[in-house]
Write an enzyme that holds these catalytic residues in place. Structure first.
Site, PDB file in Angstrom:
ATOM      1  N   GLU C  31       0.855  -1.193   0.000  1.00  0.00           N
ATOM      2  CA  GLU C  31       0.000   0.000   0.000  1.00  0.00           C
ATOM      3  C   GLU C  31       0.889   1.240   0.000  1.00  0.00           C
ATOM      4  OE1 GLU C  31      -3.259   1.022  -0.188  1.00  0.00           O
ATOM      5  OE2 GLU C  31      -2.369   3.009   0.079  1.00  0.00           O
ATOM      6  N   THR C  40     -10.129   5.859  -2.852  1.00  0.00           N
ATOM      7  CA  THR C  40     -11.558   5.907  -3.171  1.00  0.00           C
ATOM      8  C   THR C  40     -12.403   5.296  -2.051  1.00  0.00           C
ATOM      9  OG1 THR C  40     -10.967   5.773  -5.495  1.00  0.00           O
ATOM     10  CG2 THR C  40     -13.238   5.225  -4.925  1.00  0.00           C
ATOM     11  N   ILE C  47     -22.838   3.497   0.420  1.00  0.00           N
ATOM     12  CA  ILE C  47     -24.125   2.853   0.171  1.00  0.00           C
ATOM     13  C   ILE C  47     -23.900   1.411  -0.261  1.00  0.00           C
ATOM     14  CG2 ILE C  47     -26.172   2.882  -1.332  1.00  0.00           C
ATOM     15  CD1 ILE C  47     -25.954   5.318   0.554  1.00  0.00           C
ATOM     16  N   HIS C  49     -25.565  -0.804  -2.564  1.00  0.00           N
ATOM     17  CA  HIS C  49     -26.576  -0.675  -3.609  1.00  0.00           C
ATOM     18  C   HIS C  49     -27.326  -1.983  -3.809  1.00  0.00           C
ATOM     19  CE1 HIS C  49     -25.319   3.327  -4.869  1.00  0.00           C
ATOM     20  NE2 HIS C  49     -24.077   2.929  -4.687  1.00  0.00           N
ATOM     21  N   ILE C 337     -12.847  -0.329 -10.576  1.00  0.00           N
ATOM     22  CA  ILE C 337     -13.792  -0.578  -9.469  1.00  0.00           C
ATOM     23  C   ILE C 337     -14.370   0.753  -8.996  1.00  0.00           C
ATOM     24  CG2 ILE C 337     -14.158  -1.752  -7.284  1.00  0.00           C
ATOM     25  CD1 ILE C 337     -13.123  -3.601  -9.526  1.00  0.00           C
ATOM     26  N   CYS C 401     -13.414  12.381  22.463  1.00  0.00           N
ATOM     27  CA  CYS C 401     -14.144  13.096  21.408  1.00  0.00           C
ATOM     28  C   CYS C 401     -15.536  13.396  21.940  1.00  0.00           C
ATOM     29  CB  CYS C 401     -14.226  12.247  20.153  1.00  0.00           C
ATOM     30  SG  CYS C 401     -15.390  12.873  18.921  1.00  0.00           S
ATOM     31  N   CYS C 403     -17.951  15.125  20.551  1.00  0.00           N
ATOM     32  CA  CYS C 403     -19.067  15.129  19.596  1.00  0.00           C
ATOM     33  C   CYS C 403     -19.602  13.721  19.381  1.00  0.00           C
ATOM     34  CB  CYS C 403     -18.629  15.725  18.269  1.00  0.00           C
ATOM     35  SG  CYS C 403     -18.001  17.405  18.401  1.00  0.00           S
TER      36      CYS C 403
END
Lengths: 444, 121, 513
Positions: C31, C40, C47, C49, C337, C401, C403
């Site tokens: 990597e 990406t 989602i 799909h 992809i 954290c 929030c």
């Protein structure tokens, strides 16, 4: 976990002053819950001077100002818990909090004072286009890194927003050896104090570019440059005015937002203008026995006013607790249900109570408080507000329904600074039919 | 006759002041709403001074920096000299508010004092 | 020497690694970034799909539907937040109602289950905040939302646990077939690797990797998509994923709740030659603000907490390219992809592993660990559970954290897990610390303190996301600090001359107490 009469959420300037005043007003059962590892809140990182001119008649730095109150909290033996996050405030004033030592615990409080302060508007909320590299900080985060941790975010700095923290950081970064290239301000005026513009920018020749904003951020891994452009009256960038500044640091000082997640979850009604709770003359929210003060209520310009407001909240919380107890006693020791407390809290004569609404129009953006129960108000009541634009030689006018009763000329009013009027109880008491007090800005 | 425009910093009002200077002396100030403005303008024009606040390295403390300030105003043109000396100095914990952590900074005759407490590590 | 080298630790590469983890082979993932899920895979709609979009018979259609089917079991096995919230393709022009029918028909042919065309009334009943102009909608109950980071990380962690190696900061610069019949890979950092098989899962760089070994060139076109993420306060504005009707440029600007309760709006679709152009633009954000209002009413776009952009790896022929490269035996492509790549990823992993299994005659390990337990999520635990956790480890009592209400315990775990977090973004993707409305303003100094302590990384070396992304490059008061260090050394009883030397060097005045 022990029970407490008053639980104060937050150990910053508001929470400390509220605790001290509640104690002095006779309440011995107070607990401050603070999420940081020390009391004092944001003041600990505000190492610059200029605090306390009104309260102590001398110029203190933030940590010194905080310590004046911390010392009192210690001397008065007021209890506090550090490293403790309040997770929930229930409408019945049960406070749920958590820390390392006690785990998660609940305290059924008789009164709660909300003093959580505010947070900074982050880059994301500003929709600034460009990359998302390292080197972009809200001014307050940078302030903490520089002043508390002792690390420098970078050497070449651009600042967006001329709020006070941004101005203070312009000087601070300069003193630490960085080159602050400019401060860009979207609005045609600065939201910061005049004093800070003079002593933080002018002193060091840092340009303040009014009606400018950042329109691009470069740098894939670390910030390398930003582009600044002038904006028109619609606050949209004007093509052809772009200027590129190489820099490794972008500080954002673009507004503060009262931190009201707990308040909202508790069912506290909010004022969309201040993003803080709607409160009455006692700084009490729509939930009887829940009070708010300091920057969680509305963002203040000077900490002195936070302390003063919080002092009132502390006193009123004690009155509320005492009233609730008296009521409970009178009711033959019945449990203090929410309703009973609400009644005791001063609405005993609910049917006959003379409640006046406050309205802000014509340039005045809001008022704190939003309502006044004449019977419960003190002899003198300070109403604070802010204006929405810069006004020179305009008048602050106060109308009792349609009658103008106050008309004071001010040389200058600006959105960055809080304004105030003082109402006298006697004045209101002699007008039993008065429904609305309106604060407005008039040219003549 | 020389005219200098400046913003009063005496309070949040920020009055726009105009100082009239004749023979190196301020002869007239206008624009102020209170006496503070007059005093400020006369001083700022002839002898500008500032309080400098910063942090200083701490040895053996629970924190590595302590906030400090000059105990009183120093001449404005000495700000960076003062900073240089503060930057080079360090102090050992414990430190208490008001402790002198650097005496007579940059030859100004003014001490640098701590503005917060630092306990030992 | 490895049996298989996978290039890229995005969701496709991680899925292949996860699937290969069950076999008796030596696998390594290379990597170029410092962590998994950096391209990406970290910037998309998140989602799952349903599968009615892709052309009938395409690999995209097949793997979309298969990936969707796999999600229930996968999310349980690997402890990944996933919810089938259902999606609605909303039609706001009567004359375009036919388009819904086309999608429906395609969906049926692709094998999508539960599809239904809704009338205006039915659609509004399901989703009251749909536009007044709604005339009908295609309802797909099998669509869902997932945490894209955790999907990627979970598959990688499980692969790691089953012996797959990961090399980060390892950018592939050259690939060639040696006389030994093996693939020889040179990395930008000077390291060299060799393997019998190579899987190209390099995302937007898959064309560059492919073109290193094949005469039959492919081309990946980056399609940038800007997104806005809205505050959790308005996360319930819609409960389904709302799509406009698709166009040639893609599925259009969707509005969806995220698995964590925010609202996401996006993406735009702008083609770019730059494989690193993940910058948002004023036009892009403006387009989102304008378009998003057309299918959902009163969209609270002012509650944006952040905007970001991702690059879809669009291949000219708009289908996934998966399989052995004809003129490069033992080199398996996993290219092009783009959406629905996240959905398809487990199926992509399954397919590539299938190809390799057959070619290599792979056998399964006896000690394969099929499940993975995620980081303890304190959100949603009862008071008793919370207190049990804090009693065992007080760090779970410390909220870092504010929030997202993430505890120090969760952050420490994120750092010390297999393939643990090394940077602020690494912590963020694993725990959500810094992902909330204040965007790490509050927690970043605190998280830095934890990274500094747990990994002994000096503050000046802590990064936002690896590489040059250091957060605080220098200390304040270098001179004073040197003086302090000298006096500290003297305090510690170090030889006096040593202390004196250091003190002299610092040129600083040491004020002892």
């Amino acid at each position: 976990m022990k029970n407490y009469d008053i639980v104060i959420v937050g150990g910053g300037p508001a929470g400390l002053a509220a605790a001290v005043s509640a104690k002095k007003a006779g309440c011995d059962s107070i607990l401050i819950l603070e999420r940081d590892t020390e009391l004092g809140g944001i003041l600990n990182q505000c190492i610059h001077n200029g605090f306390g001119l009104h309260t102590f008649k001398e110029e203190l730095t933030g940590p010194e100002y905080a310590y004046r109150f911390i010392q009192q909290v210690l001397d008065l033996g007021i209890e506090y818990k550090l490293g403790t996050m309040v997770m929930d405030v229930a409408p019945d004033k049960t406070v749920t909090a958590m820390n390392r030592e006690d785990g998660m615990f609940t305290i059924p409080a008789k009164a709660v004072i909300l003093a959580m302060g505010c947070r900074e508007r982050p880059r994301g909320a500003l929709n600034i286009p460009g990359f998302r590299p390292a080197g972009i900080f809200s001014a307050g985060t940078a302030q903490r890194l520089v002043n508390i941790e002792g690390y420098m975010p970078g050497k070449e700095v651009v600042i967006l927003g001329s709020g006070d923290i941004g101005l203070i950081m312009a000087r601070r970064m300069t003193l630490e050896g960085a080159k602050v290239k400019c401060v860009a301000e979207l609005m045609p005026y600065s939201g910061g104090l005049k004093r800070n513009i003079v002593q933080c920018l002018d002193d060091f020749g840092i340009p303040l570019k009014l009606s400018h904003t950042v329109i691009d951020i470069e740098g894939k891994e670390h910030l390398t440059a930003v582009t600044i452009a002038e904006v028109g009256p619609d606050r949209k960038p004007v093509p052809g005015t772009e200027e590129r500044y190489t820099c490794d640091t972008l500080l954002l000082s673009c507004g503060l937002i009262p931190e009201n997640e707990l308040s909202r979850a508790a069912g506290v009604e909010m004022n969309p203008v201040t993003s803080g709770p709607i409160v009455n003359e006692s700084l009490e929210t729509n939930i009887p026995g829940v009070f708010a003060c300091g920057n969680v209520l509305h963002v203040h310009d000077l900490v002195d006013y936070v302390s003063e407001e919080a002092t009132r909240a502390g006193e009123n919380a004690v009155k509320y607790v005492n009233g609730a107890e008296a009521e409970a006693g009178a009711a033959g020791g019945n449990a203090t249900t929410g309703a009973a407390q609400a009644e005791a809290g001063g609405n005993a004569e609910a049917g006959r109570a003379h409640v006046i609404a406050l309205a802000a129009t014509d340039g005045a953006r809001y008022t704190v408080p939003s309502t006044i129960n004449v019977d419960r108000m003190s002899d003198l009541l300070t109403v604070r507000f802010r204006v929405g634009d810069v006004y020179k030689n305009s008048f602050v006018s106060v109308y009792f329904d349609d009658e103008r009763v106050m008309h004071n000329q001010k040389r200058i009013m600006s959105p960055g600074e809080m304004e105030q009027i003082v109402l006298r109880k006697a004045q209101l008491a002699e007008r039993p039919l008065l429904k609305t007090i309106t604060v407005k800005i008039e040219n003549e | 006759m020389e005219k200098r425009e400046l913003t009063c910093i005496g309070c949040p009002m920020g009055c726009m002041l105009t100082a009239i200077i004749e023979n190196g002396e301020v002869t007239f100030v206008e624009g102020n709403t209170c006496p503070k403005g007059d005093i400020y303008a006369r001083k700022e024009v002839v002898n500008p001074t500032r309080i400098v606040t910063s942090t200083m390295c701490v040895v053996g403390g629970e924190k590595e920096r302590v906030s400090v300030k000059t105990a009183s105003d120093i001449p404005k043109d000495k700000i960076f000299d003062v900073m240089r000396d503060i930057d080079a100095a360090s102090v050992s914990a414990p430190v208490s508010i008001g402790d002198v952590v650097l005496a007579d900074v940059a030859g100004t005759g003014v001490d640098v004092v701590a503005t917060r407490n630092i306990h030992c590590r | 020497m490895y049996d298989v080298i996978i290039i890229g630790a995005g969701v496709s590469g991680a899925a292949v690694a996860w699937q290969l983890g069950r076999f008796n082979i030596k696998t390594c993932v290379l990597e170029k970034c410092e962590d998994v899920c950096e391209g990406t895979s970290k910037a998309n709609s998140a989602i799952i799909h349903a599968g009615y979009d892709a052309a009938e018979g395409s690999l995209m259609a097949k793997l979309n539907v298969r990936g969707n089917e796999m999600m229930d079991e996968l999310s349980k096995e690997l402890d990944i937040p996933f919810k089938r919230n259902g999606s609605l393709v909303v039609c706001i022009h009567k004359e375009e109602l036919g388009g819904l029918k086309d999608l429906y028909d395609r969906g049926i042919k692709n094998g999508v289950k539960g599809l239904k065309i809704l009338s205006r009334e039915e659609a509004l009943e399901l989703e009251p905040n749909l536009s007044e102009d709604t005339v009908g909608a295609l309802y797909a109950p099998s669509a869902g939302v997932v945490c894209p980071f955790e999907l990627n990380i979970a598959m990688a962690e499980n692969a790691c646990e089953n012996g797959v190696e990961f090399k980060f900061n390892t950018e592939v610069k050259d690939i060639s077939k040696g006389e030994d019949g093996l693939w020889h890979i040179k990395a930008a950092n000077g390291e060299e690797f060799c393997a019998k098989y190579v899987v190209n899962a390099a995302g937007v760089y898959a064309d560059m990797i492919h073109n290193m070994v094949s005469k039959d060139k492919i081309r990946i076109i980056q399609r940038r998509g800007d997104y806005c993420l809205l505050d959790k306060q308005v996360g319930g504005h819609v409960t389904h994923t709302i799509f406009p009707q698709p166009t040639s440029l893609g599925k259009g600007v969707l509005i969806s709740p995220t698995i964590h309760g925010n609202l996401i709006v996006g993406p735009t679709a702008v083609e770019t030659d730059d494989k690193e152009a993940t910058n948002t633009t004023a036009e892009g954000i403006e387009e989102l603000i304008t378009k998003a209002g057309s299918h959902v009413r009163n969209l609270p776009i002012k509650n944006v907490i952040t905007s970001f952009a991702g690059l879809r790896a669009h291949e000219e022929h708009h289908d996934f390219i998966i399989g052995e490269v004809a003129d490069a035996p033992c080199f398996i492509d996993c290219a092009g992809i783009e959406s629905p790549g996240l959905t398809a990823s487990p199926a992509i992993g399954e397919m590539v592993a299938g190809i390799l299994k057959e070619k290599m005659g792979l056998t399964e390990k006896s000690d394969f660990v099929a499940t993975r337990k995620g980081i303890v999520r304190t959100e949603g635990l009862s008071v008793a559970e919370m207190n049990e956790l804090i009693r065992k480890n007080p760090a779970y009592g410390n909220i870092v954290c504010r929030c997202e209400m993430i505890t120090e315990g969760e952050i420490i775990e994120a750092i010390h897990r297999p393939l643990g977090a090394k940077s602020l973004d690494g912590v963020k993707r694993r725990t959500r610390a810094g992902m909330g409305r204040c965007q790490a303003g509050f927690c970043s100094p605190r998280t830095m303190e934890i990274i500094n302590r747990e990994l002994s990384i000096p503050y000046e070396k802590i990064t936002k996301s690896g590489g040059a992304s250091v957060i605080v490059p220098t200390r304040t008061k270098a001179a004073g600090a040197a003086g302090a260090a000298a006096s500290c050394a003297a305090d510690a009883g170090t030889q006096a001359n040593l202390g004196a030397a250091a003190s002299k060097e610092s040129d600083g005045e040491v004020t002892g107490a």
